[in-house]
Motif scaffolding. Structure first.
Motif, PDB file in Angstrom:
ATOM      1  N   LEU A 228       0.848  -1.193   0.000  1.00 31.18           N
ATOM      2  CA  LEU A 228       0.000   0.000   0.000  1.00 31.18           C
ATOM      3  C   LEU A 228       0.885   1.246   0.000  1.00 31.18           C
ATOM      4  O   LEU A 228       1.389   1.654   1.051  1.00 31.18           O
ATOM      5  N   PRO A 229       1.094   1.884  -1.152  1.00 32.22           N
ATOM      6  CA  PRO A 229       1.893   3.115  -1.179  1.00 32.22           C
ATOM      7  C   PRO A 229       1.100   4.287  -0.582  1.00 32.22           C
ATOM      8  O   PRO A 229      -0.088   4.474  -0.895  1.00 32.22           O
ATOM      9  N   VAL A 230       1.736   5.062   0.293  1.00 34.09           N
ATOM     10  CA  VAL A 230       1.106   6.250   0.869  1.00 34.09           C
ATOM     11  C   VAL A 230       2.098   7.411   0.799  1.00 34.09           C
ATOM     12  O   VAL A 230       3.312   7.216   0.711  1.00 34.09           O
ATOM     13  N   THR A 231       1.573   8.629   0.848  1.00 32.09           N
ATOM     14  CA  THR A 231       2.420   9.822   0.856  1.00 32.09           C
ATOM     15  C   THR A 231       2.936  10.072   2.270  1.00 32.09           C
ATOM     16  O   THR A 231       2.369   9.574   3.254  1.00 32.09           O
ATOM     17  N   PRO A 232       4.005  10.868   2.417  1.00 33.35           N
ATOM     18  CA  PRO A 232       4.503  11.182   3.766  1.00 33.35           C
ATOM     19  C   PRO A 232       3.452  11.855   4.648  1.00 33.35           C
ATOM     20  O   PRO A 232       3.382  11.573   5.847  1.00 33.35           O
ATOM     21  N   TRP A 233       2.626  12.732   4.073  1.00 37.71           N
ATOM     22  CA  TRP A 233       1.615  13.418   4.893  1.00 37.71           C
ATOM     23  C   TRP A 233       0.466  12.493   5.266  1.00 37.71           C
ATOM     24  O   TRP A 233      -0.095  12.624   6.355  1.00 37.71           O
ATOM     25  N   GLU A 234       0.121  11.534   4.370  1.00 40.50           N
ATOM     26  CA  GLU A 234      -0.897  10.547   4.757  1.00 40.50           C
ATOM     27  C   GLU A 234      -0.388   9.687   5.906  1.00 40.50           C
ATOM     28  O   GLU A 234      -1.145   9.368   6.837  1.00 40.50           O
ATOM     29  N   ALA A 235       0.890   9.293   5.836  1.00 42.01           N
ATOM     30  CA  ALA A 235       1.460   8.476   6.905  1.00 42.01           C
ATOM     31  C   ALA A 235       1.563   9.261   8.203  1.00 42.01           C
ATOM     32  O   ALA A 235       1.314   8.726   9.294  1.00 42.01           O
ATOM     33  N   ALA A 236       1.913  10.535   8.127  1.00 47.57           N
ATOM     34  CA  ALA A 236       2.106  11.337   9.344  1.00 47.57           C
ATOM     35  C   ALA A 236       0.775  11.774   9.959  1.00 47.57           C
ATOM     36  O   ALA A 236       0.601  11.728  11.184  1.00 47.57           O
ATOM     37  N   LEU A 237      -0.169  12.180   9.117  1.00 49.26           N
ATOM     38  CA  LEU A 237      -1.430  12.741   9.618  1.00 49.26           C
ATOM     39  C   LEU A 237      -2.552  11.727   9.717  1.00 49.26           C
ATOM     40  O   LEU A 237      -3.536  11.955  10.424  1.00 49.26           O
ATOM     41  N   GLY A 238      -2.422  10.612   9.007  1.00 48.81           N
ATOM     42  CA  GLY A 238      -3.506   9.638   8.934  1.00 48.81           C
ATOM     43  C   GLY A 238      -4.421   9.944   7.766  1.00 48.81           C
ATOM     44  O   GLY A 238      -4.562  11.103   7.361  1.00 48.81           O
ATOM     45  N   ALA A 239      -5.020   8.899   7.197  1.00 53.28           N
ATOM     46  CA  ALA A 239      -5.896   9.090   6.042  1.00 53.28           C
ATOM     47  C   ALA A 239      -6.655   7.805   5.755  1.00 53.28           C
ATOM     48  O   ALA A 239      -6.275   6.719   6.203  1.00 53.28           O
ATOM     49  N   ALA A 240      -7.756   7.948   5.001  1.00 47.44           N
ATOM     50  CA  ALA A 240      -8.468   6.788   4.460  1.00 47.44           C
ATOM     51  C   ALA A 240      -7.986   6.613   3.018  1.00 47.44           C
ATOM     52  O   ALA A 240      -8.126   7.521   2.189  1.00 47.44           O
ATOM     53  N   VAL A 241      -7.373   5.455   2.724  1.00 45.61           N
ATOM     54  CA  VAL A 241      -6.690   5.245   1.451  1.00 45.61           C
ATOM     55  C   VAL A 241      -7.351   4.081   0.707  1.00 45.61           C
ATOM     56  O   VAL A 241      -7.736   3.075   1.324  1.00 45.61           O
ATOM     57  N   ALA A 242      -7.472   4.223  -0.604  1.00 51.62           N
ATOM     58  CA  ALA A 242      -8.047   3.150  -1.435  1.00 51.62           C
ATOM     59  C   ALA A 242      -7.016   2.047  -1.639  1.00 51.62           C
ATOM     60  O   ALA A 242      -5.827   2.310  -1.836  1.00 51.62           O
ATOM     61  N   VAL A 243      -7.471   0.794  -1.573  1.00 47.71           N
ATOM     62  CA  VAL A 243      -6.607  -0.359  -1.827  1.00 47.71           C
ATOM     63  C   VAL A 243      -7.352  -1.323  -2.739  1.00 47.71           C
ATOM     64  O   VAL A 243      -8.562  -1.546  -2.581  1.00 47.71           O
ATOM     65  N   ASP A 244      -6.650  -1.866  -3.726  1.00 45.45           N
ATOM     66  CA  ASP A 244      -7.264  -2.820  -4.656  1.00 45.45           C
ATOM     67  C   ASP A 244      -7.363  -4.188  -4.007  1.00 45.45           C
ATOM     68  O   ASP A 244      -6.430  -4.657  -3.345  1.00 45.45           O
ATOM     69  N   THR A 245      -8.519  -4.859  -4.215  1.00 52.05           N
ATOM     70  CA  THR A 245      -8.710  -6.241  -3.799  1.00 52.05           C
ATOM     71  C   THR A 245      -9.287  -6.995  -4.998  1.00 52.05           C
ATOM     72  O   THR A 245      -9.801  -6.366  -5.936  1.00 52.05           O
TER      73      THR A 245
END
Length: 316
Positions: A228-245
Protein backbone atom coordinates in the motif's frame (compact mmCIF):
# COMPACT_ATOMS: atom_id res chain seq x y z
CA UNK A 1 -0.31 -33.95 -29.35
CA UNK A 2 1.55 -36.14 -31.87
CA UNK A 3 2.03 -39.64 -30.37
CA UNK A 4 5.79 -39.59 -30.92
CA UNK A 5 6.32 -36.30 -29.05
CA UNK A 6 8.33 -37.02 -25.90
CA UNK A 7 7.02 -35.56 -22.63
CA UNK A 8 10.54 -34.84 -21.38
CA UNK A 9 11.27 -32.95 -24.59
CA UNK A 10 8.10 -30.88 -24.17
CA UNK A 11 9.18 -29.74 -20.69
CA UNK A 12 12.80 -29.32 -21.75
CA UNK A 13 14.23 -31.60 -19.04
CA UNK A 14 16.47 -34.67 -19.12
CA UNK A 15 14.96 -38.11 -18.52
CA UNK A 16 16.57 -38.38 -15.07
CA UNK A 17 15.30 -34.96 -13.95
CA UNK A 18 14.16 -34.58 -10.34
CA UNK A 19 10.55 -33.80 -9.46
CA UNK A 20 11.66 -30.29 -8.45
CA UNK A 21 13.23 -29.75 -11.89
CA UNK A 22 10.07 -31.00 -13.59
CA UNK A 23 7.84 -28.75 -11.50
CA UNK A 24 10.11 -25.75 -12.10
CA UNK A 25 10.10 -26.33 -15.87
CA UNK A 26 6.32 -26.77 -15.91
CA UNK A 27 5.59 -23.59 -13.98
CA UNK A 28 7.88 -21.55 -16.22
CA UNK A 29 6.29 -22.91 -19.42
CA UNK A 30 2.74 -22.74 -18.05
CA UNK A 31 3.16 -19.07 -17.15
CA UNK A 32 4.68 -18.27 -20.54
CA UNK A 33 1.96 -20.06 -22.55
CA UNK A 34 -1.15 -19.53 -20.41
CA UNK A 35 -3.95 -18.28 -22.73
CA UNK A 36 -4.75 -15.44 -20.32
CA UNK A 37 -1.17 -14.17 -20.57
CA UNK A 38 0.03 -15.16 -24.05
CA UNK A 39 -2.29 -14.10 -26.87
CA UNK A 40 -0.38 -16.06 -29.54
CA UNK A 41 -2.96 -18.44 -31.11
CA UNK A 42 -0.45 -21.30 -30.82
CA UNK A 43 0.14 -20.67 -27.11
CA UNK A 44 -3.01 -22.53 -26.04
CA UNK A 45 -1.88 -25.71 -27.83
CA UNK A 46 1.57 -25.42 -26.23
CA UNK A 47 -0.08 -24.91 -22.84
CA UNK A 48 -2.14 -28.10 -23.34
CA UNK A 49 1.00 -30.04 -24.31
CA UNK A 50 2.89 -28.78 -21.28
CA UNK A 51 -0.02 -29.57 -18.93
CA UNK A 52 -0.40 -33.13 -20.27
CA UNK A 53 3.34 -33.76 -20.02
CA UNK A 54 3.42 -32.50 -16.44
CA UNK A 55 0.34 -34.49 -15.40
CA UNK A 56 2.20 -37.67 -16.42
CA UNK A 57 5.74 -36.88 -15.22
CA UNK A 58 4.72 -35.28 -11.90
CA UNK A 59 3.23 -38.55 -10.63
CA UNK A 60 6.00 -41.07 -9.77
CA UNK A 61 3.92 -44.14 -10.66
CA UNK A 62 2.64 -42.71 -13.93
CA UNK A 63 6.14 -41.53 -14.80
CA UNK A 64 7.54 -45.02 -14.12
CA UNK A 65 5.00 -46.54 -16.50
CA UNK A 66 5.70 -43.90 -19.14
CA UNK A 67 9.45 -44.56 -18.90
CA UNK A 68 8.81 -48.30 -19.26
CA UNK A 69 6.12 -48.37 -21.94
CA UNK A 70 6.27 -45.03 -23.76
CA UNK A 71 3.15 -43.42 -25.29
CA UNK A 72 1.25 -46.75 -25.03
CA UNK A 73 1.54 -46.75 -21.22
CA UNK A 74 -2.17 -45.98 -20.78
CA UNK A 75 -3.16 -49.06 -22.80
CA UNK A 76 -0.74 -51.51 -21.17
CA UNK A 77 -2.41 -53.52 -18.36
CA UNK A 78 -1.02 -53.00 -14.85
CA UNK A 79 0.18 -56.60 -14.57
CA UNK A 80 2.48 -56.43 -17.62
CA UNK A 81 6.07 -55.94 -16.48
CA UNK A 82 8.65 -53.96 -18.48
CA UNK A 83 10.70 -57.06 -19.35
CA UNK A 84 7.66 -58.69 -20.94
CA UNK A 85 7.02 -55.48 -22.81
CA UNK A 86 10.63 -55.33 -24.02
CA UNK A 87 10.47 -58.92 -25.30
CA UNK A 88 7.19 -58.21 -27.06
CA UNK A 89 8.71 -55.08 -28.56
CA UNK A 90 11.56 -57.13 -29.98
CA UNK A 91 9.07 -59.59 -31.45
CA UNK A 92 7.10 -56.69 -32.88
CA UNK A 93 10.18 -55.22 -34.52
CA UNK A 94 11.01 -58.61 -36.08
CA UNK A 95 7.48 -59.10 -37.31
CA UNK A 96 7.49 -55.64 -38.84
CA UNK A 97 10.70 -56.36 -40.74
CA UNK A 98 9.56 -59.78 -42.00
CA UNK A 99 6.00 -58.74 -42.75
CA UNK A 100 4.68 -62.25 -42.11
CA UNK A 101 1.95 -62.79 -39.57
CA UNK A 102 1.46 -59.09 -38.85
CA UNK A 103 -2.12 -57.90 -38.73
CA UNK A 104 -4.25 -55.09 -37.33
CA UNK A 105 -3.49 -51.42 -36.85
CA UNK A 106 -0.56 -51.90 -34.46
CA UNK A 107 1.05 -49.27 -32.31
CA UNK A 108 3.19 -47.48 -34.87
CA UNK A 109 6.95 -46.91 -34.87
CA UNK A 110 7.02 -44.44 -32.00
CA UNK A 111 8.60 -44.40 -28.53
CA UNK A 112 8.15 -48.12 -27.93
CA UNK A 113 9.75 -49.18 -31.22
CA UNK A 114 6.80 -51.13 -32.68
CA UNK A 115 6.63 -51.32 -36.43
CA UNK A 116 3.56 -50.55 -38.51
CA UNK A 117 1.10 -53.46 -38.57
CA UNK A 118 2.04 -55.23 -35.31
CA UNK A 119 -0.97 -56.45 -33.30
CA UNK A 120 -0.55 -55.84 -29.55
CA UNK A 121 -3.36 -58.24 -28.71
CA UNK A 122 -1.55 -60.99 -30.64
CA UNK A 123 1.75 -60.29 -28.90
CA UNK A 124 0.28 -60.32 -25.39
CA UNK A 125 -2.04 -63.26 -25.76
CA UNK A 126 -5.32 -61.36 -25.46
CA UNK A 127 -4.45 -59.03 -22.59
CA UNK A 128 -5.42 -56.00 -24.65
CA UNK A 129 -8.76 -57.44 -25.74
CA UNK A 130 -11.18 -57.62 -22.83
CA UNK A 131 -8.21 -58.53 -20.53
CA UNK A 132 -8.64 -62.28 -21.06
CA UNK A 133 -5.88 -64.69 -20.18
CA UNK A 134 -7.46 -67.47 -22.24
CA UNK A 135 -10.44 -67.66 -24.60
CA UNK A 136 -13.75 -67.20 -22.76
CA UNK A 137 -12.15 -66.42 -19.37
CA UNK A 138 -13.16 -62.85 -18.59
CA UNK A 139 -11.51 -61.06 -15.69
CA UNK A 140 -14.78 -59.29 -14.90
CA UNK A 141 -15.64 -55.58 -14.67
CA UNK A 142 -12.65 -53.35 -13.98
CA UNK A 143 -13.39 -49.83 -12.62
CA UNK A 144 -11.81 -46.94 -14.47
CA UNK A 145 -8.65 -45.42 -13.04
CA UNK A 146 -8.66 -42.07 -11.27
CA UNK A 147 -6.74 -39.39 -13.15
CA UNK A 148 -5.12 -36.07 -12.26
CA UNK A 149 -4.59 -32.88 -14.22
CA UNK A 150 -3.34 -29.43 -13.26
CA UNK A 151 -5.16 -26.19 -13.96
CA UNK A 152 -3.44 -22.80 -13.68
CA UNK A 153 -5.55 -19.87 -12.43
CA UNK A 154 -4.89 -16.21 -11.79
CA UNK A 155 -5.57 -14.89 -8.29
CA UNK A 156 -8.74 -13.21 -9.57
CA UNK A 157 -9.99 -16.44 -11.18
CA UNK A 158 -9.29 -18.39 -7.99
CA UNK A 159 -11.10 -15.74 -5.94
CA UNK A 160 -14.23 -15.64 -8.11
CA UNK A 161 -14.42 -19.27 -9.22
CA UNK A 162 -17.01 -20.09 -11.86
CA UNK A 163 -17.21 -22.09 -15.11
CA UNK A 164 -14.06 -22.78 -17.08
CA UNK A 165 -13.21 -24.84 -20.16
CA UNK A 166 -10.25 -27.22 -19.87
CA UNK A 167 -8.66 -29.90 -22.03
CA UNK A 168 -7.53 -33.21 -20.53
CA UNK A 169 -5.79 -35.36 -23.10
CA UNK A 170 -8.06 -35.19 -26.13
CA UNK A 171 -11.20 -34.36 -24.13
CA UNK A 172 -12.71 -30.93 -23.66
CA UNK A 173 -14.50 -30.41 -20.34
CA UNK A 174 -16.55 -27.61 -18.82
CA UNK A 175 -15.88 -27.44 -15.08
CA UNK A 176 -17.17 -25.26 -12.25
CA UNK A 177 -14.32 -23.92 -10.08
CA UNK A 178 -15.42 -23.24 -6.47
CA UNK A 179 -14.76 -19.65 -5.30
CA UNK A 180 -11.67 -19.26 -3.13
CA UNK A 181 -9.67 -22.30 -4.25
CA UNK A 182 -6.08 -22.32 -3.04
CA UNK A 183 -2.79 -23.45 -4.56
CA UNK A 184 -2.47 -27.24 -4.39
CA UNK A 185 -6.18 -27.82 -3.70
CA UNK A 186 -7.74 -30.83 -5.46
CA UNK A 187 -11.14 -30.46 -7.09
CA UNK A 188 -12.91 -33.78 -7.75
CA UNK A 189 -14.87 -34.32 -10.96
CA UNK A 190 -16.82 -37.52 -10.41
CA UNK A 191 -16.92 -39.94 -13.33
CA UNK A 192 -14.56 -37.93 -15.53
CA UNK A 193 -11.51 -40.20 -15.12
CA UNK A 194 -10.50 -43.32 -17.03
CA UNK A 195 -13.19 -45.50 -18.60
CA UNK A 196 -14.15 -48.73 -16.88
CA UNK A 197 -14.11 -52.15 -18.54
CA UNK A 198 -17.01 -54.59 -19.00
CA UNK A 199 -19.61 -52.07 -17.80
CA UNK A 200 -17.70 -50.92 -14.71
CA UNK A 201 -18.01 -47.23 -13.73
CA UNK A 202 -15.40 -44.70 -14.82
CA UNK A 203 -12.85 -43.26 -12.41
CA UNK A 204 -12.75 -39.70 -11.15
CA UNK A 205 -10.70 -36.78 -12.40
CA UNK A 206 -8.91 -34.66 -9.83
CA UNK A 207 -7.97 -31.13 -10.84
CA UNK A 208 -4.93 -29.82 -8.96
CA UNK A 209 -5.17 -26.06 -8.61
CA UNK A 210 -2.06 -23.98 -9.34
CA UNK A 211 -2.23 -20.21 -8.85
CA UNK A 212 0.07 -18.21 -11.09
CA UNK A 213 2.33 -15.54 -9.57
CA UNK A 214 0.65 -12.14 -9.46
CA UNK A 215 2.25 -8.70 -9.82
CA UNK A 216 0.17 -7.27 -6.95
CA UNK A 217 -1.05 -10.01 -4.62
CA UNK A 218 0.78 -12.60 -2.55
CA UNK A 219 -1.20 -15.49 -1.05
CA UNK A 220 -0.54 -17.25 2.24
CA UNK A 221 -3.23 -19.85 2.88
CA UNK A 222 -6.42 -17.83 2.46
CA UNK A 223 -4.83 -14.51 3.40
CA UNK A 224 -3.91 -11.97 0.73
CA UNK A 225 -0.97 -9.57 1.05
CA UNK A 226 -0.64 -6.38 -0.95
CA UNK A 227 1.67 -3.33 -0.83
CA UNK A 228 0.00 0.00 0.00
CA UNK A 229 1.89 3.11 -1.18
CA UNK A 230 1.11 6.25 0.87
CA UNK A 231 2.42 9.82 0.86
CA UNK A 232 4.50 11.18 3.77
CA UNK A 233 1.62 13.42 4.89
CA UNK A 234 -0.90 10.55 4.76
CA UNK A 235 1.46 8.48 6.90
CA UNK A 236 2.11 11.34 9.34
CA UNK A 237 -1.43 12.74 9.62
CA UNK A 238 -3.51 9.64 8.93
CA UNK A 239 -5.90 9.09 6.04
CA UNK A 240 -8.47 6.79 4.46
CA UNK A 241 -6.69 5.24 1.45
CA UNK A 242 -8.05 3.15 -1.44
CA UNK A 243 -6.61 -0.36 -1.83
CA UNK A 244 -7.26 -2.82 -4.66
CA UNK A 245 -8.71 -6.24 -3.80
CA UNK A 246 -9.81 -9.07 -6.13
CA UNK A 247 -13.41 -8.08 -5.30
CA UNK A 248 -12.83 -4.42 -6.17
CA UNK A 249 -11.62 -1.29 -4.44
CA UNK A 250 -11.81 -1.02 -0.63
CA UNK A 251 -10.88 1.68 1.87
CA UNK A 252 -8.32 1.17 4.61
CA UNK A 253 -7.66 3.58 7.46
CA UNK A 254 -4.03 4.61 7.81
CA UNK A 255 -3.47 5.72 11.43
CA UNK A 256 -1.46 8.87 12.05
CA UNK A 257 2.22 8.22 12.66
CA UNK A 258 2.36 5.17 10.39
CA UNK A 259 5.77 4.09 9.07
CA UNK A 260 6.75 1.82 6.18
CA UNK A 261 6.33 -1.86 6.97
CA UNK A 262 3.22 -1.51 9.12
CA UNK A 263 0.54 -4.04 8.18
CA UNK A 264 -3.09 -2.97 8.13
CA UNK A 265 -5.68 -5.78 8.21
CA UNK A 266 -8.98 -5.84 6.38
CA UNK A 267 -10.96 -8.66 7.96
CA UNK A 268 -12.67 -11.07 5.61
CA UNK A 269 -11.29 -9.46 2.44
CA UNK A 270 -8.96 -12.34 1.61
CA UNK A 271 -9.85 -15.53 -0.30
CA UNK A 272 -13.45 -16.71 0.27
CA UNK A 273 -14.26 -20.16 1.60
CA UNK A 274 -17.27 -22.44 1.58
CA UNK A 275 -18.28 -23.51 5.07
CA UNK A 276 -15.45 -21.62 6.76
CA UNK A 277 -14.49 -18.03 7.43
CA UNK A 278 -12.73 -16.18 4.60
CA UNK A 279 -9.15 -15.05 4.82
CA UNK A 280 -8.00 -11.52 5.58
CA UNK A 281 -6.26 -8.96 3.40
CA UNK A 282 -3.08 -7.39 4.77
CA UNK A 283 -1.98 -4.06 3.28
CA UNK A 284 1.68 -3.37 4.01
CA UNK A 285 2.44 0.35 4.07
CA UNK A 286 5.20 1.83 1.91
CA UNK A 287 5.85 5.56 2.46
CA UNK A 288 6.73 7.10 -0.89
CA UNK A 289 8.30 10.48 -1.70
CA UNK A 290 8.20 12.37 -5.02
CA UNK A 291 11.02 11.71 -7.47
CA UNK A 292 11.19 15.44 -8.16
CA UNK A 293 9.99 18.29 -5.95
CA UNK A 294 8.31 21.42 -7.18
CA UNK A 295 9.78 24.64 -5.77
CA UNK A 296 6.93 25.13 -3.30
CA UNK A 297 7.12 21.48 -2.17
CA UNK A 298 10.84 21.85 -1.55
CA UNK A 299 10.26 25.00 0.54
CA UNK A 300 7.64 23.23 2.67
CA UNK A 301 9.92 20.22 3.27
CA UNK A 302 12.75 22.58 4.19
CA UNK A 303 10.47 24.34 6.69
CA UNK A 304 9.51 20.96 8.18
CA UNK A 305 13.16 19.97 8.45
CA UNK A 306 13.95 23.23 10.24
CA UNK A 307 11.23 22.91 12.91
CA UNK A 308 11.05 19.12 13.43
CA UNK A 309 13.04 17.40 16.16
CA UNK A 310 12.18 13.94 14.83
CA UNK A 311 15.21 11.66 14.31
CA UNK A 312 14.32 8.15 13.10
CA UNK A 313 17.91 6.95 13.73
CA UNK A 314 17.88 7.88 17.37
CA UNK A 315 17.23 4.95 19.68
CA UNK A 316 14.09 5.30 21.73
Amino acid sequence: MPPDRDFYEILGVRRGASQEDIQRAYRKLARANHPDVNKDPAAEDRFKEVSEAYSVLSDPETRRRYDAFGPEFRQVPDDVDPETWARARSRGAGAGRGGAGARGAGAGAGFGGFQEGVDLDDLFGGLFSGRRGRPGASWGPIPGADQEAEIVLTVEEAYRGGPRSITVGSRGLRVDIPPGVTDGQRVRLAGQGGRGGDGAPPGDLYLIIRIAPHPRYRIEGRDLHVLLPVTPWEAALGAAVAVDTPAGEAKVKVPSGTSSGRRLRLRGRGMPSRGDKPGDLYAEVRVMVPDRLAEEERELFEQLAAVSAFDPRRRR
